[in-house]
Write a protein that holds these residues in place. Structure first.
Motif, short mmCIF file in Angstrom:
data_model
loop_
_atom_site.label_atom_id
_atom_site.label_comp_id
_atom_site.label_asym_id
_atom_site.label_seq_id
_atom_site.Cartn_x
_atom_site.Cartn_y
_atom_site.Cartn_z
N ARG A 127 0.83 -1.20 0.00
CA ARG A 127 0.00 0.00 0.00
C ARG A 127 0.86 1.25 0.00
O ARG A 127 0.41 2.32 0.39
CB ARG A 127 -0.89 0.00 1.22
N TRP A 128 2.07 1.04 -0.44
CA TRP A 128 2.95 2.19 -0.36
C TRP A 128 2.53 3.30 -1.33
O TRP A 128 2.77 4.48 -1.10
CB TRP A 128 4.40 1.77 -0.65
N ARG A 129 1.85 2.92 -2.40
CA ARG A 129 1.46 3.93 -3.37
C ARG A 129 0.48 4.91 -2.76
O ARG A 129 0.43 6.06 -3.17
CB ARG A 129 0.86 3.26 -4.61
N GLU A 130 -0.27 4.42 -1.83
CA GLU A 130 -1.27 5.28 -1.22
C GLU A 130 -0.62 6.36 -0.38
O GLU A 130 -1.14 7.46 -0.26
CB GLU A 130 -2.25 4.46 -0.38
N ALA A 131 0.53 6.03 0.25
CA ALA A 131 1.18 6.98 1.18
C ALA A 131 2.34 7.72 0.56
O ALA A 131 2.98 8.57 1.21
CB ALA A 131 1.64 6.24 2.41
N ALA A 132 2.64 7.39 -0.67
CA ALA A 132 3.88 7.94 -1.27
C ALA A 132 3.85 9.46 -1.40
O ALA A 132 4.88 10.11 -1.34
CB ALA A 132 4.10 7.29 -2.62
N ALA A 133 2.66 10.01 -1.58
CA ALA A 133 2.58 11.46 -1.85
C ALA A 133 3.08 12.28 -0.69
O ALA A 133 3.52 13.42 -0.85
CB ALA A 133 1.15 11.84 -2.19
N GLY A 134 3.08 11.74 0.50
CA GLY A 134 3.48 12.52 1.65
C GLY A 134 4.95 12.43 1.97
O GLY A 134 5.39 12.97 2.98
N PHE A 135 5.70 11.73 1.17
CA PHE A 135 7.12 11.54 1.44
C PHE A 135 7.93 12.16 0.30
O PHE A 135 7.51 12.23 -0.84
CB PHE A 135 7.43 10.05 1.58
N ASP A 136 9.13 12.51 0.69
CA ASP A 136 10.05 13.05 -0.31
C ASP A 136 10.66 11.94 -1.14
O ASP A 136 10.83 12.05 -2.33
CB ASP A 136 11.14 13.87 0.35
#
Lengths: 300, 543
Positions: free
Chosen positions: B334-343
């Motif tokens: 599910r990393w794609r879901e949270a990727a936007a918040g990381f550099d």
């Protein structure tokens, strides 16, 4: 006969009546003109009885007692003899230059010549001196007048004279004074521009026995030119013309030439024993006759 | 004047008078209509003939015509005289003044004697060709020392050159040079070369001889580099950079030949830093600068790994760039879901089935469709053979120390920038595809897979990768307070040994054309014509 009576209407133009009255008191000084007071190459020793009283002289043994002036003897207590001029010599011939050159200056010269001839002719006629009028160059126009009653005719003849011919002194003199005619006094009134014949003419008259008085009339205008610059000069007698540009130096040279001619005329006249009188035609006639000619013993 | 050819060049000051020449035919008409001679009656013409024959010749038509022509010539000459005829002939080149400008600014102080000697030599040479004016360039402008018409000897005037002082203001110098006689020649004697297009470049420059190695130095810029402020300097060898800030006071860092000086800066520093070269050089304008350093921040990293990655975690922590509060592990599925918040997203040990979304990635034993990197073979032994990348953080990696015990074999295709090669395939690759920016480590970041986590280069590699992937995050902006001050105001380098030929000055200008009036000639002709006409008239030729 009074002066006014003898003058015709036409003659009044030549002589003023008042002047005529004064002329009556004059006479030609014929004795001087005909006498031996002047030397010349034509000796004149003519003396003897005549109608012209000349003067007195002391009576010497042998003189004609008929001429003793007894009145003078009563006054003076001396015997004196009357002397008279010869009748043949007391004749006046008036030669008047009527050539075209006399009209130069507007005709003043010719008019004055007429008046001068009229005055002298009157003086002669008034003293019973016959006057023969000879217009130059002639021929024609000659006339003889004798006596005071012929004054009017003389003046009329003068007034009728018109200028315009070409001068020819010698021929005119020869025609007017043929051999055998009694000479007398010759008054030549002219401007003497006939340079070829005037000297020969004067000599001719002198050889004929005339006592010549040259009355040389001129006007001051003849000695100068009123117009400078381009001009067409026209000879009054011959009609020949000459185109020229007059400048002051040329006018001066012309004056000198004319003066030389005048002096030459005077010299020729004196050399031949003729009297010479240069007269300004613009001078009043009275002055010319009563002063100039009287001072020169032409009249008295 | 060449014969009568100059008549073609005749011009007139008042040509309107020439219109009067149209009246010339009128003279002929007037002659034809001349006043005809008036008729004068004379009593005896031969007397006039006698006089005229001795004084003149008979006027002839030829003389009359000559007279008319003379009068026409007189009229024409008078008209020409009124019209003011003249001809113009080009004047020879006039000698022009040579302005010898001696560099007496403070920058040239070390070369004062050479400048004076060279100035004297240049002035003496220039004096052979015309007048010489000696000028001193000092205190930002020009000062006359000897005018062109000064009678003092040149060597005496050179001794009167002022002592060097003042800056080298190019704008003031340009205005001063422009005020000199534009017809003159300017020669500047200076120990320095001049920049292209500058005011001195347009003049003739003569080298005065200078010592080697003397150049203008200055601060050219600064960037943040984590815990340091990288200051770019120019010509600061042997000098130091003095950094001052309210947070840390004053720090002096010697400048080396590299042209970059690292000024230590706390990673969380933000504020204004004043920089100054010590000592300043003769061009102090660019020896000091101030920079505003923006507040920095750490990188938020998301790690998507199936198992534990202690070595990677340690390397991330050791980089000093990871923001622990905002970083963490995410479900691999599910990393794609949270990727936007990381550099940066770190993917470990998985091959994605779909292309990576836009972002920055660190792939460790992982790949995804669309990337120029594909797994081609199962785990096997390998070893590093060559380091190809030039990044500074990669320089500490010794390929011989990197042994791969068990790792898949990957193949790189076009678009992959292989940074470290192995004997079985690429081991470390830089990937860029569209909006995807990634580093790929084909070896699992575990000690079991390779010796890499044990190498001191590993945390530097991680740090370097994070800096490359998120520069704005790890390197906040450094803005110069006065960017214009970073430019060298008048950067000059000394002239090499030997004199440089001075640039050709403005060509010698011919003097103003010489106008010769012909009025005197016309008046002389007029006089001659008058005399001729008078002579003809005097001869009676006129009629």
């Amino acid at each position: 006969m009074t002066a006014a009576a003898v003058l015709a209407d036409a003659a009044r133009e030549l002589l003023d009546p008042a002047f005529v009255a004064r002329l009556e008191r004059l006479e030609l000084n014929v004795r001087r003109l005909l006498g031996g007071e002047r030397r010349g190459d034509v000796p004149m020793n003519r003396r003897g009885p005549g109608v012209l009283f000349r003067g007195h002289r002391r009576y010497v043994a042998g003189d004609d007692p008929r001429f003793i002036d007894w009145n003078a003897y009563l006054r003076l207590g001396e015997l004196v003899l009357k002397e008279f001029d010869a009748e043949e010599s007391a004749r006046l011939t008036l030669f008047l230059d009527a050539s075209a050159s006399m009209t130069a200056g507007g005709g003043v010269k010719f008019a004055q010549a007429l008046r001068l001839a009229a005055a002298l002719g009157f003086v002669a006629l008034a003293r019973h001196v016959p006057v023969r009028f000879v217009p130059l160059p002639g021929p024609g126009g000659e006339a003889t007048f004798d006596g005071k009653g012929r004054v009017g005719a003389l003046l009329a003849a003068l007034a009728a004279t018109k200028p315009g011919a070409k001068t020819g002194f010698l021929r005119a003199f020869q025609a007017a004074a043929p051999a055998g005619r009694a000479p007398g006094v010759a008054l030549v009134v002219s401007d003497f521009y006939d340079v070829d014949e005037y000297a020969a003419g004067i000599k001719f008259l002198r050889r004929r026995g005339f006592h010549v008085e040259a009355l040389h009339l001129f006007t001051p205008d003849e000695l100068r030119a009123e117009t400078l610059g381009p001009v067409l000069l026209r000879d009054l007698e011959s009609g020949r013309t000459l185109r020229a540009t007059l400048r002051p130096d040329l006018v001066l040279a012309y004056r000198e030439t004319v003066e030389r001619h005048f002096a030459e005329v005077a010299g020729q006249c004196r050399a031949t024993g003729a009297g010479y009188h240069r007269l300004d035609a613009r001078e009043p006639l009275e002055s010319l006759v009563l002063a100039t000619l009287r001072a020169r013993n032409v009249v008295r | 004047m060449n014969g009568l050819g100059f008549l073609r060049d005749v011009r007139f000051e008042a040509p309107r008078f020439l219109d009067a020449l149209w009246l010339l035919p009128l003279l002929v008409v007037l002659y034809l209509l001349r006043r005809r001679a008036s008729r004068v009656d004379v009593p005896f013409l031969p007397f006039w003939e006698r006089v005229l024959a001795s004084r003149r010749r008979k006027p002839s038509f030829a003389r009359a015509v000559l007279s008319v022509l003379l009068q026409a010539a007189l009229f024409a000459a008078a008209v020409l005289a009124l019209a003011g005829p003249f001809v113009e002939t080009p004047a020879a080149a006039v000698s022009r003044t040579t302005f010898v400008v001696a560099d007496r600014t403070a920058a040239a102080a070390p070369f004062s004697a050479e400048v004076a000697a060279r100035t004297a030599a240049v002035a003496a040479e220039a004096a052979e060709g015309g007048p010489v004016a000696l000028v001193a360039w000092t205190a930002g402008g020009l000062r006359s020392v000897r005018a062109a018409d000064d009678v003092r000897p040149l060597d005496e005037a050179v001794r009167l050159l002022p002592p060097p002082r003042g800056g080298r203001d190019p704008e003031t110098l340009a205005h001063a040079l422009a005020a000199l006689d534009p017809a003159g020649r300017v020669v500047v004697v200076t120990p320095f070369s001049v920049p292209e297009g500058g005011p001195l470049a347009r003049a003739g420059v003569v080298a005065a001889g200078a010592a080697d190695g003397y150049r203008n130095g200055g601060i050219r810029g600064a960037t943040r580099d984590g815990d340091a402020l990288l200051v770019r300097v120019d010509g600061a060898e042997g000098r130091g950079v003095v950094a001052t800030a309210a947070a840390f006071g004053r720090v002096v860092v010697p400048a080396d030949k590299g042209g970059v000086v690292r000024v230590p800066l706390a990673t969380d520093f933000s504020g204004r830093v004043g920089l100054e070269l010590d000592p300043v050089d003769p061009w102090p304008e660019d020896d000091a600068a101030a920079f505003d350093v923006a507040p920095g921040r750490r990188v938020a990293v998301a790690v998507a790994a199936a198992g534990e990655t202690p070595a990677l975690d340690a390397a991330l922590r050791a980089s000093g760039l990871v923001d622990a509060r905002r970083s963490g592990r995410v479900e691999p599925a599910r990393w794609r879901e949270a990727a936007a918040g990381f550099d940066v997203v770190v993917l470990v040990g998985r091959d994605e089935e779909s292309p990576l979304p836009a972002g920055r990635y660190l792939l460790a034993d992982a790949t995804a469709p669309g990337l120029p990197l594909a797994r081609v073979e199962g785990p096997t032994k390998a070893r590093a053979t060559r380091r190809a990348g030039e990044a500074r953080w990669l320089a500490t990696l010794d390929p011989d120390e990197w042994e791969i015990r068990k790792a898949s074999v990957f193949a790189a295709t076009a678009g992959a920038d292989v940074l470290v090669e192995g004997d079985r395939g690429p081991l470390f690759v830089r990937l860029r595809r569209g909006d995807v920016d990634a580093f790929a480590l084909t070896v699992p970041p575990t000690e079991a897979a390779s010796t890499l986590p044990l190498l001191p280069a590993f945390p530097l590699m991680v740090r370097g990768m994070l800096e490359d992937l998120a520069p704005a995050a790890v390197s906040p902006a450094v803005v110069a307070v006065d960017p214009a001050g970073l430019r060298p105001p008048f950067s000059e380098t000394p002239e090499p040994a030997g004199a440089r030929e001075p640039a050709a000055g403005p060509p010698a200008r011919p003097g103003p054309p010489i106008r010769s009036s012909l009025r005197a000639v016309v008046f002389a002709a007029l006089l001659v014509l008058l005399v001729a006409e008078w002579w003809l008239y005097h001869l009676g030729a006129t009629d």
